[in-house]
Design a protein around this motif. Sequence first.
Motif, PDB file in Angstrom:
ATOM      1  N   SER A 113      20.414 -41.813 -82.741  1.00 26.93           N
ATOM      2  CA  SER A 113      21.049 -41.186 -83.905  1.00 26.93           C
ATOM      3  C   SER A 113      22.370 -40.552 -83.460  1.00 26.93           C
ATOM      4  CB  SER A 113      20.134 -40.140 -84.535  1.00 26.93           C
ATOM      5  OG  SER A 113      19.980 -39.048 -83.669  1.00 26.93           O
ATOM      6  N   GLY A 164      23.333 -42.875 -90.055  1.00 25.43           N
ATOM      7  CA  GLY A 164      23.648 -41.995 -88.937  1.00 25.43           C
ATOM      8  C   GLY A 164      23.117 -42.510 -87.612  1.00 25.43           C
ATOM      9  N   LEU A 165      23.121 -43.834 -87.438  1.00 25.58           N
ATOM     10  CA  LEU A 165      22.584 -44.450 -86.224  1.00 25.58           C
ATOM     11  C   LEU A 165      23.661 -45.207 -85.471  1.00 25.58           C
ATOM     12  CD1 LEU A 165      19.246 -45.909 -87.608  1.00 25.58           C
ATOM     13  CD2 LEU A 165      19.522 -43.892 -86.175  1.00 25.58           C
TER      14      LEU A 165
END
Length: 175
Positions: free
Chosen positions: A92, A129-130
Motif C-alpha cells: 500500500s 492506494g496500492l
Amino acid sequence: LSKDEPMQQSILHNVKGNLKLSDLPAHESLIKQFCTKEIIHWTTLQERFAGEIAAETEIFGGEKGAKRVEDLKLRVIEHNMLVISSYYSRISLPRLAELLCLSADETEKHLSSCVVDKSVSAKIDRPAGLVDFSTAKSSDWLLNKWASNIDQLLTCLDKSSHLIQKEAQTYKVSL
C-alpha cells in the motif's frame, strides 16, 4: 552519490573489499549499509553521520554542500525503493511512505522518478492506494507461456480422448 547502476554497484563492492577501508570506520559502516539489502532510515543515518557530514566541509560545505546532502538523501531513497521492490510484490502507498520516511506525495514522486529511470518496475493504483512491483514481462515470455498452456491443454485433451476410446472398446460401445 551516483545513481544505482551496475558500474556504481561494482565500484561500491570493490571499495567495500578494500583492506584500507577499515581505517575509516564511518565510511566502512556507510558502504556496508549501501551494500546490504536492508532499508536505511534517513533520519537514523543523518543522526549517526551528522558529525562526519559536518566535518567534511570540502564535500558537504559551501554552496554545493546542501545539494550533496540532498543527493545523498535521494540515493538512500532510491536504495530503499530497490530493497522494497525486491521484497514486496504489492504494497500500500501509505505503508511504502512509512518505510521510506516520506509523505505520500513525496513517495509517489520518488517512485515515479525511479520508474521513469527504469531502476524499478512498478504500477501505481491511485484509487486503491496500492503499488504493484511487478517485473515487466517481455512479449517473448508471454508468447512462450501461452504456447506452453496450449500444449498442456492439447496433451490433456489427447489423453482424455484416448481414455474415452479405450473405454468404448472395452465395453463395446459405439461413439
